[in-house]
Motif scaffolding. Structure first.
Motif, PDB file in Angstrom:
ATOM      1  N   ALA A  91       0.818  -1.208   0.000  1.00 52.81           N
ATOM      2  CA  ALA A  91       0.000   0.000   0.000  1.00 52.81           C
ATOM      3  C   ALA A  91       0.853   1.259   0.000  1.00 52.81           C
ATOM      4  CB  ALA A  91      -0.926  -0.005   1.217  1.00 52.81           C
ATOM      5  N   HIS A  92       2.015   1.181   0.618  1.00 51.59           N
ATOM      6  CA  HIS A  92       2.893   2.351   0.691  1.00 51.59           C
ATOM      7  C   HIS A  92       3.393   2.731  -0.699  1.00 51.59           C
ATOM      8  CE1 HIS A  92       5.192   5.151   3.129  1.00 51.59           C
ATOM      9  NE2 HIS A  92       6.263   4.884   2.412  1.00 51.59           N
ATOM     10  N   GLU A  93       3.822   1.745  -1.483  1.00 49.18           N
ATOM     11  CA  GLU A  93       4.314   2.022  -2.828  1.00 49.18           C
ATOM     12  C   GLU A  93       3.176   2.443  -3.753  1.00 49.18           C
ATOM     13  OE1 GLU A  93       6.804   2.586  -6.077  1.00 49.18           O
ATOM     14  OE2 GLU A  93       7.157   2.580  -3.907  1.00 49.18           O
ATOM     15  N   GLN A  94       1.976   1.932  -3.526  1.00 48.03           N
ATOM     16  CA  GLN A  94       0.834   2.381  -4.323  1.00 48.03           C
ATOM     17  C   GLN A  94       0.628   3.890  -4.155  1.00 48.03           C
ATOM     18  OE1 GLN A  94      -2.841  -0.079  -4.022  1.00 48.03           O
ATOM     19  NE2 GLN A  94      -1.535  -1.607  -3.043  1.00 48.03           N
ATOM     20  N   GLN A  95       0.730   4.357  -2.923  1.00 43.05           N
ATOM     21  CA  GLN A  95       0.635   5.795  -2.687  1.00 43.05           C
ATOM     22  C   GLN A  95       1.734   6.549  -3.427  1.00 43.05           C
ATOM     23  OE1 GLN A  95      -0.299   7.929   0.917  1.00 43.05           O
ATOM     24  NE2 GLN A  95      -0.440   5.995   2.045  1.00 43.05           N
ATOM     25  N   ALA A  96       2.954   6.024  -3.330  1.00 44.55           N
ATOM     26  CA  ALA A  96       4.089   6.693  -3.960  1.00 44.55           C
ATOM     27  C   ALA A  96       3.914   6.758  -5.480  1.00 44.55           C
ATOM     28  CB  ALA A  96       5.384   5.978  -3.591  1.00 44.55           C
ATOM     29  N   VAL A  97       3.444   5.656  -6.074  1.00 43.00           N
ATOM     30  CA  VAL A  97       3.203   5.622  -7.518  1.00 43.00           C
ATOM     31  C   VAL A  97       2.169   6.688  -7.899  1.00 43.00           C
ATOM     32  CG1 VAL A  97       2.180   4.275  -9.399  1.00 43.00           C
ATOM     33  CG2 VAL A  97       3.838   3.205  -7.865  1.00 43.00           C
ATOM     34  N   PHE A  98       1.102   6.760  -7.106  1.00 40.56           N
ATOM     35  CA  PHE A  98       0.058   7.742  -7.419  1.00 40.56           C
ATOM     36  C   PHE A  98       0.601   9.161  -7.369  1.00 40.56           C
ATOM     37  CE2 PHE A  98      -3.008  10.851  -5.847  1.00 40.56           C
ATOM     38  CZ  PHE A  98      -3.888  10.868  -6.919  1.00 40.56           C
ATOM     39  N   TRP A  99       1.309   9.501  -6.293  1.00 44.14           N
ATOM     40  CA  TRP A  99       1.763  10.880  -6.149  1.00 44.14           C
ATOM     41  C   TRP A  99       2.791  11.262  -7.208  1.00 44.14           C
ATOM     42  CZ3 TRP A  99      -1.221  14.094  -4.121  1.00 44.14           C
ATOM     43  CH2 TRP A  99      -1.995  13.795  -3.011  1.00 44.14           C
ATOM     44  N   ARG A 100       3.647  10.315  -7.593  1.00 49.78           N
ATOM     45  CA  ARG A 100       4.604  10.613  -8.675  1.00 49.78           C
ATOM     46  C   ARG A 100       3.842  10.920  -9.964  1.00 49.78           C
ATOM     47  NH1 ARG A 100       7.095   5.633  -6.968  1.00 49.78           N
ATOM     48  NH2 ARG A 100       8.542   6.081  -5.257  1.00 49.78           N
ATOM     49  N   ALA A 101       2.839  10.090 -10.258  1.00 48.35           N
ATOM     50  CA  ALA A 101       2.063  10.290 -11.484  1.00 48.35           C
ATOM     51  C   ALA A 101       1.242  11.574 -11.419  1.00 48.35           C
ATOM     52  CB  ALA A 101       1.137   9.086 -11.706  1.00 48.35           C
ATOM     53  N   PHE A 102       0.617  11.816 -10.277  1.00 52.52           N
ATOM     54  CA  PHE A 102      -0.240  12.994 -10.122  1.00 52.52           C
ATOM     55  C   PHE A 102       0.572  14.278 -10.231  1.00 52.52           C
ATOM     56  CE2 PHE A 102      -2.740  16.071  -7.607  1.00 52.52           C
ATOM     57  CZ  PHE A 102      -3.978  15.930  -8.221  1.00 52.52           C
ATOM     58  N   LEU A 103       1.703  14.340  -9.555  1.00 59.75           N
ATOM     59  CA  LEU A 103       2.555  15.527  -9.624  1.00 59.75           C
ATOM     60  C   LEU A 103       3.122  15.717 -11.027  1.00 59.75           C
ATOM     61  CD1 LEU A 103       4.415  15.214  -6.189  1.00 59.75           C
ATOM     62  CD2 LEU A 103       2.571  16.815  -6.794  1.00 59.75           C
ATOM     63  N   SER A 104       3.462  14.609 -11.690  1.00 51.47           N
ATOM     64  CA  SER A 104       3.942  14.689 -13.080  1.00 51.47           C
ATOM     65  C   SER A 104       2.853  15.249 -13.980  1.00 51.47           C
ATOM     66  CB  SER A 104       4.371  13.308 -13.581  1.00 51.47           C
ATOM     67  OG  SER A 104       5.457  12.808 -12.842  1.00 51.47           O
ATOM     68  N   ALA A 105       1.617  14.811 -13.745  1.00 50.57           N
ATOM     69  CA  ALA A 105       0.490  15.284 -14.556  1.00 50.57           C
ATOM     70  C   ALA A 105       0.272  16.779 -14.370  1.00 50.57           C
ATOM     71  CB  ALA A 105      -0.775  14.513 -14.179  1.00 50.57           C
ATOM     72  N   LEU A 106       0.313  17.243 -13.119  1.00 53.17           N
ATOM     73  CA  LEU A 106       0.135  18.671 -12.864  1.00 53.17           C
ATOM     74  C   LEU A 106       1.256  19.489 -13.506  1.00 53.17           C
ATOM     75  CD1 LEU A 106      -1.038  18.770  -9.128  1.00 53.17           C
ATOM     76  CD2 LEU A 106      -2.431  18.919 -11.203  1.00 53.17           C
ATOM     77  N   ALA A 107       2.483  18.966 -13.425  1.00 53.31           N
ATOM     78  CA  ALA A 107       3.621  19.676 -14.026  1.00 53.31           C
ATOM     79  C   ALA A 107       3.472  19.768 -15.541  1.00 53.31           C
ATOM     80  CB  ALA A 107       4.926  18.982 -13.655  1.00 53.31           C
ATOM     81  N   CYS A 108       3.099  18.642 -16.169  1.00 53.15           N
ATOM     82  CA  CYS A 108       2.915  18.642 -17.623  1.00 53.15           C
ATOM     83  C   CYS A 108       1.749  19.536 -18.023  1.00 53.15           C
ATOM     84  CB  CYS A 108       2.672  17.212 -18.123  1.00 53.15           C
ATOM     85  SG  CYS A 108       4.097  16.117 -18.010  1.00 53.15           S
ATOM     86  N   GLY A 109       0.655  19.481 -17.245  1.00 52.36           N
ATOM     87  CA  GLY A 109      -0.495  20.323 -17.549  1.00 52.36           C
ATOM     88  C   GLY A 109      -0.174  21.801 -17.402  1.00 52.36           C
ATOM     89  N   GLY A 110       0.595  22.141 -16.364  1.00 57.27           N
ATOM     90  CA  GLY A 110       1.002  23.532 -16.183  1.00 57.27           C
ATOM     91  C   GLY A 110       1.894  24.009 -17.316  1.00 57.27           C
ATOM     92  N   MET A 111       2.791  23.135 -17.765  1.00 60.06           N
ATOM     93  CA  MET A 111       3.678  23.489 -18.874  1.00 60.06           C
ATOM     94  C   MET A 111       2.864  23.736 -20.149  1.00 60.06           C
ATOM     95  SD  MET A 111       6.861  21.281 -20.423  1.00 60.06           S
ATOM     96  CE  MET A 111       5.775  19.949 -20.949  1.00 60.06           C
ATOM     97  N   MET A 112       1.871  22.856 -20.420  1.00 62.43           N
ATOM     98  CA  MET A 112       1.027  23.036 -21.603  1.00 62.43           C
ATOM     99  C   MET A 112       0.238  24.343 -21.515  1.00 62.43           C
ATOM    100  SD  MET A 112       1.520  20.611 -23.766  1.00 62.43           S
ATOM    101  CE  MET A 112       3.244  20.829 -23.265  1.00 62.43           C
TER     102      MET A 112
END
Length: 449
Positions: A91-112
């Motif tokens: 469960a701990h790594e599931q959280q980590a995977v989500f936050w890496r993806a979510f933060l990456s998405a926000l960064a890419c969306g902000g760049m666009m």
């Protein structure tokens, strides 16, 4: 018997028809809401009685979709990595995977969002709209780009819930996003008379509401579990793995877009009637893609989970059941399109010359579900297993085969040759991946033991 024996592996799980369909069916329904949304948007602007506004909406939507379709890797990589952590019950790594993806998405969306003026300028240069059409395109694109961060965040959220096998949540979120979009498009676009701007604001609000609802659902699932530290989230090893996955899936997506763009360009060289007929027939392939994508999602989750659990029987059983459903439904769809195709063509176009041309090439489009079934399924397996480099390389090999088929068949058979080459491309994708499957599975499960 619809299950695998659980054996002595504490992480073992049953793979049943019910499990496969619990993921595939909701996602198929979710995918089918997207064209409904496009239909409503078109109808709303179309009822305004302004041809320029309708043309501007179409161009703006194409530009947005072209840009953001390339970020689908955020969904795919998140599904594979989450499914493997889910299979390990980490469960701990599931959280980590989500936050890496979510933060990456926000960064890419902000760049666009920051680059949107440049992207709009390039899009207008590429598409060449003039006057009122260009103004409508500018209005729609500028407003909809405000939803960029939320739209990409929804990719990450969807990838996470799919990785956990929660297809019903994916369906609920897509229904929420598109439902709000449809209601607001009608209310703002027609009710208040905002036209194209109303449709764009409806999309922006729908995407934002979906992201907020999805984030709330995910965070509720995390309650009671310790959060990953910043060092864990930004682990160089984990980020390198995520970057490699995203890079490979992005390359694969670009190649896939290039293949379909090439088909459109070559089809255009045969004249407007043939181009229009091909566009009508591609709807049959897109319809097949809805259920094939749903089953590919099931393959992603079961594959990733079985690898995370180090449980080969689940992998083999999942592959068997998803293959059975993919080819069974593809065969039924092919039969349906062969029998009902002429009636569907008459429904989709009133131009008699286009109807006649589409009927001529109908068999090629009808079989695309069958020729593409293995390709969709293998994509799902390789994404779930995070064998992205192999998937990328096999896609490049398939594209090379596609170019060779175009060079060989189009001069000899014209548009028949074009459809033959497309079906060959789908077959290449499936067989090249399937050929590599057993060896990679053996290596992966052996290394995990």
């Amino acid at each position: 018997m619809d299950q695998v024996a659980t054996g002595k592996n504490a992480l073992a799980f049953e793979v049943t028809h019910r499990l496969v369909l619990s993921i595939a069916l909701p996602m198929t329904l979710a995918f089918m809401t997207t064209p409904l949304l496009g239909l409503v948007d078109t109808a709303v602007v179309g009822r305004m009685g302004e041809a320029e506004a309708l043309a501007g909406l179409a161009i703006g939507a194409v530009l947005f979709d072209l840009i953001f379709a390339s970020f689908n890797f955020l969904r795919s990589s998140t599904t594979g990595l989450t499914a493997q952590a889910f299979g390990r019950r980490d469960a701990h790594e599931q959280q980590a995977v989500f936050w890496r993806a979510f933060l990456s998405a926000l960064a890419c969306g902000g760049m666009m969002l920051l680059l949107s003026p440049i992207l709009l300028w390039l899009g207008l240069k590429l598409m060449g709209p003039q006057g009122g059409v260009a103004e409508a395109t500018r209005t729609y694109f500028s407003i909809r780009m405000l939803a960029g961060p939320a739209a990409l965040a929804n990719y990450a959220i969807l990838g996470f819930v799919l990785g956990r096998g929660q297809g019903h949540i994916g369906l609920m979120l897509q229904t929420l996003i598109n439902g709000i979009n449809i209601v607001l498009a009608i209310g703002l676009g027609l009710g208040l008379g905002w036209g194209v701007a109303g449709v764009a604001w409806g999309t922006m609000i729908g995407e934002t509401a979906g992201a907020l609802a999805g984030l709330a659902i995910v965070l509720k699932g995390f309650s009671g579990n310790p959060r990953p530290s910043r060092a864990e989230l930004f682990s160089r090893e984990k980020l390198a793995q995520l970057f490699a996955l995203n890079r490979d899936i992005l390359i694969r997506t670009f190649v896939l877009l290039a293949a379909f763009t090439l088909m459109t360009r070559i089809g255009g060289s045969f004249g407007a009637v043939t181009l229009a007929a091909n566009a009508v027939l591609m709807n049959f392939f897109l319809l097949s893609g809805y259920y094939l994508d749903g089953l590919a999602n099931a393959a992603e989750q079961i594959t990733g989970r079985s690898i995370g659990a180090t449980y080969r029987p689940a992998f083999d059983r999942g592959l068997k059941l998803t293959t059975l459903w993919s080819f069974g439904l593809a065969a039924l769809a092919t039969l349906f399109f062969l029998l009902a195709g002429p009636a569907l063509i008459r429904l989709l176009t009133t131009a008699e010359d286009v109807r006649a041309a589409a009927s001529t090439y109908l068999p090629w489009a009808a079989v695309t579900g069958l020729t593409g079934a293995l390709a969709f399924l293998m994509d799902g397996v390789f994404i779930g297993a995070t064998w992205s480099r192999a998937m990328r390389n096999r896609m490049l090999m398939s594209f090379a085969g596609y170019l060779a088929a175009l060079a060989l068949f189009v001069p000899a058979f014209g548009n028949h040759g074009l459809w033959l080459a497309m079906n060959a491309f789908l077959l290449f994708r499936g067989f090249f991946l399937a050929y590599d499957l057993k060896k990679r599975a053996d290596q992966t499960f052996l290394a995990a033991q």
